[in-house]
Design a protein around this motif. Structure first.
Motif, short mmCIF file in Angstrom:
data_model
loop_
_atom_site.label_atom_id
_atom_site.label_comp_id
_atom_site.label_asym_id
_atom_site.label_seq_id
_atom_site.Cartn_x
_atom_site.Cartn_y
_atom_site.Cartn_z
N SER A 96 0.80 -1.23 0.00
CA SER A 96 0.00 0.00 0.00
C SER A 96 0.82 1.27 0.00
CB SER A 96 -0.94 0.01 1.21
OG SER A 96 -0.20 0.14 2.41
N GLY A 97 2.08 1.21 0.47
CA GLY A 97 2.89 2.42 0.58
C GLY A 97 2.60 3.24 1.81
N VAL A 98 1.67 2.80 2.66
CA VAL A 98 1.24 3.58 3.82
C VAL A 98 2.27 3.50 4.95
CG1 VAL A 98 -0.54 3.75 5.62
CG2 VAL A 98 -1.20 3.30 3.25
N THR A 99 2.40 4.60 5.70
CA THR A 99 3.29 4.68 6.85
C THR A 99 2.50 5.05 8.10
OG1 THR A 99 5.25 5.29 5.56
CG2 THR A 99 5.23 5.98 7.86
N LEU A 100 2.75 4.36 9.21
CA LEU A 100 2.12 4.71 10.48
C LEU A 100 2.76 5.95 11.06
CD1 LEU A 100 1.31 1.62 10.25
CD2 LEU A 100 1.45 1.57 12.75
N PRO A 134 2.06 8.14 -0.86
CA PRO A 134 2.98 7.66 0.18
C PRO A 134 4.03 8.69 0.53
CG PRO A 134 2.74 6.06 -1.60
CD PRO A 134 2.17 7.36 -2.08
N ALA A 135 4.62 8.53 1.72
CA ALA A 135 5.70 9.41 2.16
C ALA A 135 7.05 8.96 1.63
CB ALA A 135 5.74 9.44 3.69
N GLY A 136 7.10 7.81 1.00
CA GLY A 136 8.36 7.29 0.47
C GLY A 136 8.19 5.84 0.08
N GLY A 137 9.31 5.16 -0.09
CA GLY A 137 9.27 3.75 -0.44
C GLY A 137 9.13 3.50 -1.93
N PHE A 138 8.65 2.31 -2.28
CA PHE A 138 8.60 1.87 -3.67
C PHE A 138 7.21 1.92 -4.28
CE2 PHE A 138 12.49 -1.25 -3.70
CZ PHE A 138 13.31 -0.21 -3.29
N PHE A 139 6.14 1.92 -3.47
CA PHE A 139 4.82 1.56 -3.98
C PHE A 139 3.76 2.61 -3.71
CE2 PHE A 139 6.95 -2.31 -2.29
CZ PHE A 139 7.27 -2.90 -3.50
N LEU A 140 2.74 2.61 -4.58
CA LEU A 140 1.47 3.26 -4.28
C LEU A 140 0.36 2.46 -4.95
CD1 LEU A 140 0.38 4.84 -7.02
CD2 LEU A 140 1.91 6.63 -6.26
N VAL A 141 -0.87 2.75 -4.55
CA VAL A 141 -2.04 1.99 -5.02
C VAL A 141 -2.94 2.91 -5.82
CG1 VAL A 141 -4.08 0.67 -4.34
CG2 VAL A 141 -1.92 0.39 -3.08
N VAL A 142 -3.33 2.46 -7.01
CA VAL A 142 -4.23 3.19 -7.89
C VAL A 142 -5.57 2.46 -7.92
CG1 VAL A 142 -4.65 4.02 -10.24
CG2 VAL A 142 -2.33 4.05 -9.30
N THR A 143 -6.66 3.22 -7.76
CA THR A 143 -8.01 2.68 -7.86
C THR A 143 -8.61 3.11 -9.20
OG1 THR A 143 -8.30 2.81 -5.46
CG2 THR A 143 -10.30 2.62 -6.80
N VAL A 144 -9.19 2.16 -9.92
CA VAL A 144 -9.75 2.41 -11.24
C VAL A 144 -11.21 1.96 -11.27
CG1 VAL A 144 -7.52 2.25 -12.44
CG2 VAL A 144 -8.89 0.18 -12.07
N PRO A 145 -11.99 2.39 -12.28
CA PRO A 145 -13.42 2.05 -12.31
C PRO A 145 -13.74 0.75 -13.04
CG PRO A 145 -12.96 3.67 -13.99
CD PRO A 145 -11.65 3.42 -13.27
N PHE A 146 -12.83 -0.22 -12.95
CA PHE A 146 -13.07 -1.51 -13.59
C PHE A 146 -12.29 -2.58 -12.85
CE2 PHE A 146 -10.03 1.07 -16.04
CZ PHE A 146 -8.86 0.33 -15.87
#
Length: 446
Positions: free
Chosen positions: A204-208, A365-377
């Motif tokens: 997710s790329g999320v940071t606590l 995200p605040a850094g790292g390698f990843f992020l998540v994209v939401t699409v309509p399909f």
């Protein structure tokens, strides 16, 4: 002449371990196969380190540096140095002292080197911990979703059921975690630990944030729960926060580490820090690390001393700071993430909330390698293959990490392997894919 036909032995999949039929064990193979079939496709899927800075000439230099360390700082003879690097090694590892020094330098984690077990990648570290925690059918593992597929697979191999805990934008829903712990116990189950990545999570790329980290540790103490903190991406944050282990005063955290992203992926060296005490029936106590080493001795015997020596040389060359060793890589990943976010914003205006009408949105995200994209399909493996074939783009369907309804229309993008221009081109290809799925035949207008 009479030809004799010998029938080969045939096994039924149903007669083998049930994990072999689990889709989690197929994920990595499938993604690698798609990449292999479409080698010209741009990969915003792979979470591999950037390769331009790889240097084969550095390997013998690192080996030589570790040899000098053994001779000059440890006082070993030439025979002892040769034996340390080339002979079967200590099960817990030969570079545990340097791993402990690196944790102190870069993370502020003060740990006894004897609490460190050097493993064959972080994947073995996960397996050892889960194997030790799983004692009977009552045991369950909690995992913050979406969850790294390697953890899910390792749990399946040791027959340890995984119960999902909602992550959400904050990284972990503490109320949901408390409810899941209590619900499991009400069912007669034993939640043994909760697995999560506190920094730049995969996928997710999320940071606590700091408050959430402290609250999570307090909850673990109240509920008598271990936390399994996996931290391969912590060095790549714009603003670095103390790890859960650095804040851990009650030894609630088993820390899982890897040199794959920060050292050399081909060395396949990871480690765990397990400084919890274990009480024996006779009243004596020892370290959890020592118990895990018993399992390792029957699994891989030891981690390659030559591979460890290479990692040790890199650490020594940079005063045991991987922050120093990765200055170029850290700058590259931060630039690529900024480029990716800017390119998404240009391709899908107001896309942070999908307000441009495309229905495309993403997290930041605040850094790292990843992020998540939401699409309509729907995003599945069939769409990935079509994207690779028709648009020359690879990504990772979030269904590989999460089985919630939200994940069915999400994909993970990775920024680590490509150059900044390639990242921009990848977003252009994603835009074309979105347009094709919408049926309009044209990309959304910027």
């Amino acid at each position: 002449m009479t030809k004799t036909v010998e029938l080969a032995a045939q096994l039924a999949l149903a007669d083998l371990h049930s994990a072999l039929a689990d889709p989690a064990l197929e994920s990595m193979n499938f993604l690698n196969e798609v990449a292999g079939r479409y080698p010209e496709a741009l990969s915003l899927a792979a979470g591999r380190p950037y390769e331009e800075y790889f240097d084969l000439a550095a390997v013998p230099r690192y080996l030589a540096r570790y040899e000098r360390y053994l001779a000059e700082e440890r006082g070993l003879t030439a025979d002892q140095v040769r034996r340390t690097v080339l002979q079967y090694g200590r099960t817990k590892g030969i570079i545990h002292d340097l791993v402990a020094r690196n944790l102190a330098v870069d993370e502020g984690i003060e740990v006894d080197p004897e609490a460190v077990v050097v493993t064959v990648g972080c994947q073995e570290a996960m397996f050892l911990v889960l194997r030790a925690l799983r004692t009977d059918e009552r045991d369950v593992l909690l995992a913050v979703t979406p969850t790294y597929v390697g953890l899910t697979g390792a749990a399946r191999l040791v027959d340890l059921p995984v119960r999902a805990v909602r992550g959400g934008p904050a990284g972990v829903d503490l109320a949901a975690l408390a409810r899941e712990i209590r619900a499991a116990r009400a069912e007669g189950l034993r939640p043994r630990a909760c697995y999560l990545l506190a920094d730049n999570s995969n996928p997710s790329g999320v940071t606590l944030d700091l408050a959430a980290r402290r609250a999570l540790l307090e909850l673990a103490e109240q509920e008598d729960l271990l936390l399994l903190e996996d931290n391969p991406y912590g060095l790549f944050s714009a603003e670095r926060l103390p790890t859960l282990k650095a804040l851990d005063t009650a030894r609630r955290v088993v820390y899982l580490g890897s040199f794959a992203k920060t050292g050399l992926p081909g060395a396949r060296v990871g480690y765990l820090v397990a400084d919890q005490t274990v009480a024996a029936p006779d009243g004596s106590t020892g370290l959890l690390a020592d118990e895990l080493a018993k399992l390792k001795s029957m699994l891989t015997v030891n981690t390659s001393p030559i591979a460890q020596a290479v990692i040790a040389g890199k650490l020594l060359e940079h005063d045991c700071s991987l922050l120093r060793a990765n200055e170029r890589e850290i700058a590259r990943y931060r630039e690529n993430l900024a480029v990716l976010l800017a390119a998404l914003g240009a391709a899908f205006p107001a896309g942070a909330d999908g307000a441009d009408g495309s229905g495309v949105s993403w997290n930041v995200p605040a850094g790292g390698f990843f992020l998540v994209v939401t699409v309509p399909f729907a995003v599945d493996d069939a769409l990935l293959e079509r994207s690779a074939r028709e648009h020359g783009l690879l990504f990772t369907p979030m269904r590989h990490f999460d089985d919630t309804p939200e994940a069915a229309t999400q994909l993970r993008l990775s920024v680590s392997l490509l150059t900044a221009p390639q990242v921009e081109e990848g977003v252009r290809r994603l835009r074309a894919l979105v347009a094709a799925q919408a049926g309009g035949g044209r990309p959304p207008q910027a």
